[in-house]
Design a protein around this motif. Structure first.
Motif, PDB file in Angstrom:
ATOM      1  N   ARG A 164       0.801  -1.260  -0.076  1.00 21.08           N
ATOM      2  CA  ARG A 164       0.054  -0.075   0.091  1.00 21.08           C
ATOM      3  C   ARG A 164       0.700   1.324   0.125  1.00 21.08           C
ATOM      4  NH1 ARG A 164      -2.770  -3.607   3.571  1.00 21.08           N
ATOM      5  NH2 ARG A 164      -1.782  -2.747   5.164  1.00 21.08           N
ATOM      6  N   ASP A 165       2.024   1.231   0.638  1.00 22.06           N
ATOM      7  CA  ASP A 165       2.848   2.324   0.834  1.00 22.06           C
ATOM      8  C   ASP A 165       3.450   2.818  -0.506  1.00 22.06           C
ATOM      9  OD1 ASP A 165       4.301   1.366   4.131  1.00 22.06           O
ATOM     10  OD2 ASP A 165       2.420   2.328   3.440  1.00 22.06           O
ATOM     11  N   VAL A 166       3.689   1.858  -1.292  1.00 24.33           N
ATOM     12  CA  VAL A 166       4.495   2.044  -2.638  1.00 24.33           C
ATOM     13  C   VAL A 166       3.599   2.928  -3.526  1.00 24.33           C
ATOM     14  CG1 VAL A 166       6.443   0.354  -2.502  1.00 24.33           C
ATOM     15  CG2 VAL A 166       4.040   0.003  -3.601  1.00 24.33           C
ATOM     16  N   LEU A 167       2.450   2.948  -3.426  1.00 26.58           N
ATOM     17  CA  LEU A 167       1.409   3.203  -4.479  1.00 26.58           C
ATOM     18  C   LEU A 167       1.528   5.000  -4.150  1.00 26.58           C
ATOM     19  CD1 LEU A 167      -1.666   0.967  -4.309  1.00 26.58           C
ATOM     20  CD2 LEU A 167       0.088   1.514  -6.242  1.00 26.58           C
ATOM     21  N   LYS A 168       1.977   5.362  -2.992  1.00 26.17           N
ATOM     22  CA  LYS A 168       2.048   6.683  -2.498  1.00 26.17           C
ATOM     23  C   LYS A 168       3.416   7.406  -2.857  1.00 26.17           C
ATOM     24  CE  LYS A 168      -1.088   5.552   1.538  1.00 26.17           C
ATOM     25  NZ  LYS A 168      -1.292   5.428   2.687  1.00 26.17           N
ATOM     26  N   MET A 169       4.369   6.572  -3.251  1.00 26.20           N
ATOM     27  CA  MET A 169       5.894   7.054  -3.564  1.00 26.20           C
ATOM     28  C   MET A 169       5.944   7.530  -4.789  1.00 26.20           C
ATOM     29  SD  MET A 169       7.792   4.336  -1.214  1.00 26.20           S
ATOM     30  CE  MET A 169       7.703   4.113   0.363  1.00 26.20           C
ATOM     31  N   LYS A 170       7.041   8.074  -5.237  1.00 23.83           N
ATOM     32  CA  LYS A 170       7.577   7.932  -6.700  1.00 23.83           C
ATOM     33  C   LYS A 170       8.194   6.916  -7.126  1.00 23.83           C
ATOM     34  CE  LYS A 170       8.919  12.947  -6.171  1.00 23.83           C
ATOM     35  NZ  LYS A 170       9.919  13.907  -6.427  1.00 23.83           N
ATOM     36  N   LYS A 171       7.796   6.721  -8.464  1.00 24.98           N
ATOM     37  CA  LYS A 171       8.570   5.400  -9.169  1.00 24.98           C
ATOM     38  C   LYS A 171       9.765   5.103  -8.580  1.00 24.98           C
ATOM     39  CE  LYS A 171       8.603   2.123 -12.095  1.00 24.98           C
ATOM     40  NZ  LYS A 171       8.860   2.426 -13.533  1.00 24.98           N
ATOM     41  N   GLY A 172      10.808   5.680  -8.648  1.00 19.39           N
ATOM     42  CA  GLY A 172      12.232   5.455  -8.049  1.00 19.39           C
ATOM     43  C   GLY A 172      12.270   5.053  -6.693  1.00 19.39           C
TER      44      GLY A 172
END
Length: 698
Positions: free
Chosen positions: A629-637
């Motif tokens: 769930r967290d990575v969906l809120k991050m920038k791609k890199g």
């Protein structure tokens, strides 16, 4: 002429003819009987409109007929009628005239070549043509086989037989091979109880007893040429662990006439008659399916060893309906709640020091079985009567256990259902439970060709390194490939190793530059340098120095060289299973290979090259729900770096790099579905996954 083209045409019985037509036929036959056979030059014969055969003859068959005429002449007279210009119009025998014209054009005959004819009145021409063509019957395949066999016994070659009778050499060869089939099968061919394609499929084995057993025990869809051929060449299989044998029972199999081959290395032996076992399995499964259908009100029932697949022929014939949401009664819900409470109490007691774990495990199993039974009843009851009136139930074996798949619709029934909008309500019910055929789920995001090639190359390098460390296995694969090319040169199975004496490691590195510092390349480089130190100066000029090496050394260096020829790179995922480098799976199984021992996904080789949605899916598959769930809120890199860090603490690898026998870690929502998957699904990842209870109504 191909074998399949020579099929008998049934004659119309005299009792089915109308009185008028019978009278005309009698008149034609009388006219032909009274007309003498005369010889006329071929140049006097022409085609006329009264000939009822309008379709142009097949060019290949016409050439065969011309060859026959050139060899033995025109054996059957033509029927002609006088024309106003003095020519003779051919009312019956148009193909023979066309063949004669071919020979004239080729210069094989002259214009005065004599042709036998019978001359009738012009008014009779149409009737003669219709009568002859309606009575014509091709030579029956059984007669062809018998005739060719007799001519072959006199010393005639296939080419000679074909030239005399007007058949291709290839066709004669096929018939001569079929002449050696079991006599009982040839008798059935003569009676049209078996067709030529089926007979040809059974010729895959020369064992007459095997041919007869396969034919006797096959029925329905299992009498197709493909099924018959597969059954004919099927070898003995081990009895130990055989799910069909365990289901049918050894005693039942032996009582039906089946036997076992026993050797010194196994107590269970080998199943001698796999066809009989398959028949017994289908019959028993069909009986269970019919009982379920009758008890629950399904329209039809089918029993088969494998479940319904969602691809191939099954997908063309069947549609799998989704299980409707089960609704439990108040009483059932109360029982489930009570059992859940009981399970909670047992769990608390198990934490006590003096707990009797064996007793509590037994009690927990009983509670869970009761819950499953209640939920199974509710799931069965959820199917509406409208759907049961059209759909069926399929009973199969899944991992050796009985699997019941309800809600299977025959596609031939769909048009009728779709058109039924108001009378029964079936259409409305189906619209909410039909599978992805109608309401397709979002298409799974695919990987780019470049990434697939990179991943399959990474996988190849890892398998190369593992194979190089087990030279004995490389030798086994190499010898197997040699045997295929030497003893079965017609095999369509590709060789595992690409032995062109050119290593493929460099190509894999070009496809996947990020693998240069990977564990697999470290091992391959270390082995390469170690072997290179053992090579003498100018080693490539002679092999004399190899004569001083012992056999283990030779096998070891050969294994290393062969391992580097392995090439599993591909630019697209496989059609079945969606795998990158799927051709590597047999080698991986031989080596007991686990990719995670050699490779792990990183930002550079995987996560940085896919979308954030796929990164999230990957973390979810690795049971890292929070990170997912967290990575969906991050920038791609940042998301790719986070995935690399978290995944490094697990054994997860992308599903597209796992053999089809491996099951990736799944989120809870998918785990239940995967647990019920069909045994054949575990082998192919493409067959149906039973998503409902296999509970059978009493």
């Amino acid at each position: 002429m191909s074998v399949t083209e020579s099929k008998a045409v049934s004659k119309a019985s005299k009792s089915t003819r109308s009185p008028k037509k019978a009278a005309v036929t009698e008149a034609v036959e009388q006219a032909l009987a009274n007309a003498p056979v005369e010889m006329v030059p071929v140049s006097q014969l022409v085609h006329i409109a009264q000939n009822v055969r309008k379709h142009k003859p097949d060019p290949e068959k016409l050439q065969e007929l011309a060859a026959s005429i050139l060899s033995v002449g025109v054996l059957q007279n033509l029927v002609v009628c006088p024309m106003p210009d003095g020519m003779l119009g051919v009312a019956a025998g148009g193909r023979r005239l066309s063949a004669l014209h071919l020979l004239l054009e080729a210069g094989s005959l002259t214009a005065v070549y004599p042709v036998p004819v019978k001359i009738v009145e012009p008014g009779m021409a149409m009737y003669v043509s219709e009568t002859e063509n309606s009575k014509r019957e091709n030579m029956h395949p059984a007669d062809q086989i018998a005739a060719f066999a007799k001519m072959s016994e006199t010393g005639d070659t296939a080419a000679q037989i074909g030239s005399v009778l007007g058949y291709t050499t290839k066709h004669v060869h096929k018939c001569l091979r079929l002449a050696g089939m079991a006599p009982a099968l040839l008798a059935e061919l003569a009676e049209d109880s078996i067709n030529l394609d089926q007979l040809q499929a059974l010729s895959a084995t020369e064992d007459h007893e095997r041919q007869l057993d396969v034919w006797k025990n096959a029925y329905g869809i299992y009498r197709t040429p493909r099924e018959l051929r597969d059954a004919a060449v099927m070898k003995e299989v081990a009895a130990e662990g055989n799910s069909c044998l365990m289901f049918v029972g050894r005693d039942a199999y032996e009582q039906a006439g089946g036997g076992f081959t026993v050797d010194l290395f196994t107590d269970e032996g080998f199943i001698r008659d796999t066809v009989l076992l398959a028949t017994l399995t289908r019959e028993k499964l069909t009986g269970i399916a019919e009982s379920v259908a009758q008890a629950e009100g399904w329209s039809w029932a089918l029993g088969r060893p494998d479940g319904i697949s969602t691809y191939g022929e099954d997908a063309e014939n069947y549609l799998l309906l989704k299980q409707p949401e089960p609704v439990m009664t108040g009483e059932e819900q109360a029982r489930v709640d009570a059992l859940d409470k009981q399970l909670g109490e047992l769990s608390e007691r198990s934490e006590q020091d003096q707990a009797d774990f064996e007793t509590m495990d037994y009690a927990e199993a009983k509670c869970q079985a009761k819950i499953k039974e209640i939920e199974g009843d509710a799931a069965i009851r959820a199917w509406s009567d409208d759907v049961r009136a059209k759909a069926g139930v399929v009973v199969s074996l899944s991992r050796g256990e009985l699997s019941v798949r309800r809600g299977v619709m025959k596609r031939c029934d769909l048009p009728e259902i779709v058109g039924d909008t108001d009378k029964t309500g079936v259409n409305q019910h189906l619209s909410s439970i039909r599978t992805e055929d109608i309401d397709a789920a979002p298409e799974k995001k695919s990987l780019s060709a470049v990434l697939v090639k990179s991943l399959s190359s990474e996988r190849t390098l890892a398998v190369q390194a593992a194979l190089a460390e087990q030279p004995q296995m490389a030798l086994v694969i190499f010898v197997h490939d040699c045997l295929k090319s030497t003893f079965d040169h017609r095999s369509y199975t590709l060789s595992t190793l690409k032995v062109t004496l050119h290593a493929k490691t460099g190509l894999m590195l070009d496809n996947a530059p990020t693998s240069a510092d990977g564990l697999a390349m470290q091992h391959l480089t270390a082995m390469h340098e170690a072997w290179q130190k053992l090579l003498p100066e100018d080693w490539h000029k002679s092999w004399d120095w190899l004569l001083t090496w012992d056999t283990p050394q030779l096998i070891a260096i050969m294994g290393y060289c062969l391992a580097k020829t392995l090439d599993g790179a591909s630019e697209r995922l496989s059609d079945k299973g969606g795998k990158a480098g799927k051709d590597l799976e047999p080698v991986e199984a031989l080596l007991n290979f686990t990719l995670r021992d050699w490779w792990q996904p990183t930002k550079a080789n995987f996560f940085g090259r896919i979308s954030k949605e796929l990164i999230s899916d990957s973390l979810s598959q690795a049971a890292l729900g929070g990170a997912s769930r967290d990575v969906l809120k991050m920038k791609k890199g940042d998301a790719a770096e986070r995935a690399e860090e978290d995944i490094s603490k697990t054994r997860w690898v992308p599903d597209c790099l796992l053999p089809v026998t491996d099951t990736p870690v799944l989120p809870e929502s998918d785990a239940v579905t995967a647990a019920d998957s069909d045994e054949s699904t575990a082998a192919t990842q493409d067959a149906e996954t039973p998503s409902e209870s296999t509970h059978i109504a009493a």
